[in-house]
Write a protein that holds these residues in place. Sequence first.
Motif, PDB file in Angstrom:
ATOM      1  N   ALA A  48       0.795  -1.223   0.000  1.00 35.25           N
ATOM      2  CA  ALA A  48       0.000   0.000   0.000  1.00 35.25           C
ATOM      3  C   ALA A  48       0.829   1.275   0.000  1.00 35.25           C
ATOM      4  CB  ALA A  48      -0.932   0.012   1.209  1.00 35.25           C
ATOM      5  N   THR A  49       2.087   1.187   0.434  1.00 31.31           N
ATOM      6  CA  THR A  49       2.900   2.398   0.549  1.00 31.31           C
ATOM      7  C   THR A  49       4.110   2.363  -0.377  1.00 31.31           C
ATOM      8  OG1 THR A  49       2.185   2.670   2.853  1.00 31.31           O
ATOM      9  CG2 THR A  49       4.121   3.914   2.146  1.00 31.31           C
ATOM     10  N   LEU A  50       5.005   1.384  -0.193  1.00 28.65           N
ATOM     11  CA  LEU A  50       6.226   1.359  -0.998  1.00 28.65           C
ATOM     12  C   LEU A  50       5.915   1.142  -2.476  1.00 28.65           C
ATOM     13  CD1 LEU A  50       9.566  -0.335  -0.031  1.00 28.65           C
ATOM     14  CD2 LEU A  50       8.789  -0.247  -2.373  1.00 28.65           C
ATOM     15  N   HIS A  51       5.072   0.167  -2.783  1.00 29.73           N
ATOM     16  CA  HIS A  51       4.775  -0.121  -4.190  1.00 29.73           C
ATOM     17  C   HIS A  51       4.069   1.060  -4.854  1.00 29.73           C
ATOM     18  CE1 HIS A  51       3.527  -3.464  -7.245  1.00 29.73           C
ATOM     19  NE2 HIS A  51       3.897  -2.366  -7.850  1.00 29.73           N
ATOM     20  N   VAL A  52       3.187   1.715  -4.121  1.00 28.91           N
ATOM     21  CA  VAL A  52       2.484   2.871  -4.682  1.00 28.91           C
ATOM     22  C   VAL A  52       3.470   4.004  -4.959  1.00 28.91           C
ATOM     23  CG1 VAL A  52       0.742   4.631  -4.222  1.00 28.91           C
ATOM     24  CG2 VAL A  52       0.281   2.237  -3.650  1.00 28.91           C
ATOM     25  N   ALA A  53       4.404   4.237  -4.032  1.00 26.45           N
ATOM     26  CA  ALA A  53       5.417   5.275  -4.250  1.00 26.45           C
ATOM     27  C   ALA A  53       6.252   4.949  -5.484  1.00 26.45           C
ATOM     28  CB  ALA A  53       6.302   5.399  -3.012  1.00 26.45           C
ATOM     29  N   HIS A  54       6.635   3.689  -5.613  1.00 25.04           N
ATOM     30  CA  HIS A  54       7.400   3.248  -6.782  1.00 25.04           C
ATOM     31  C   HIS A  54       6.607   3.462  -8.074  1.00 25.04           C
ATOM     32  CE1 HIS A  54       9.235   0.369  -9.621  1.00 25.04           C
ATOM     33  NE2 HIS A  54       8.059  -0.212  -9.693  1.00 25.04           N
TER      34      HIS A  54
END
Length: 205
Positions: A101-107
């Motif tokens: 929910a956080t790292l992949h979305v930022a990527h």
Amino acid sequence: MKLYYAAHTCALASHIALEDAGAEYSTVRIDFAANEQRSPEYLAINPKGRVPALVTGRGILTETPAMLAFIAQSFPGARLAPLDDPFAFAEVQAFNSYLCATLHVAHAHRMRGTRWADDPAAIEAMKRKVPDSVGACYELIEAKMLRGPWVMGDSYTICDPYLFTVAQWMEGDSIDPSRFPKVNDHRQRMSERAAVRKAIAVQLG
């Protein structure tokens, strides 16, 4: 079971977990360059038009945290999660949810900015922000979340193939892995595992 995947995506995490579990499964590669993820045939499998998707005897699963938990619970003998400890299992789920929910979305802001904006200037601004936003995620993982030697400590879990998978994207996101020695060491040790090598060979073959 049947795993639908595309190379260089988060589908690698579930692929590794299936190998770790000793599961019997087959794979189907989805070619993003040919836009196969938007084909009627694949949308019948996963209406989201994304990978991975896992066809099971009870139906189709999507979303990496759910798929990893299903694999761990379906093959308890592989000991891929602390299934007998509700709190510890929730910690596993919390870590994997953060990656999703956080790292992949930022990527994803680096190459999928059109999901959030139409203005070219806004999309370019999102791209420029990626090294900072993704880097901040790894700062938190390095300092507070990666216990070592594995994510949850001494025991290898479904968190490990997931972290390894997203860590493959660090250089593409202009992140210097040497900034995060614990994450980088984890990535190196994961790359030496037979299950990891087999899954990568299939996906890149």
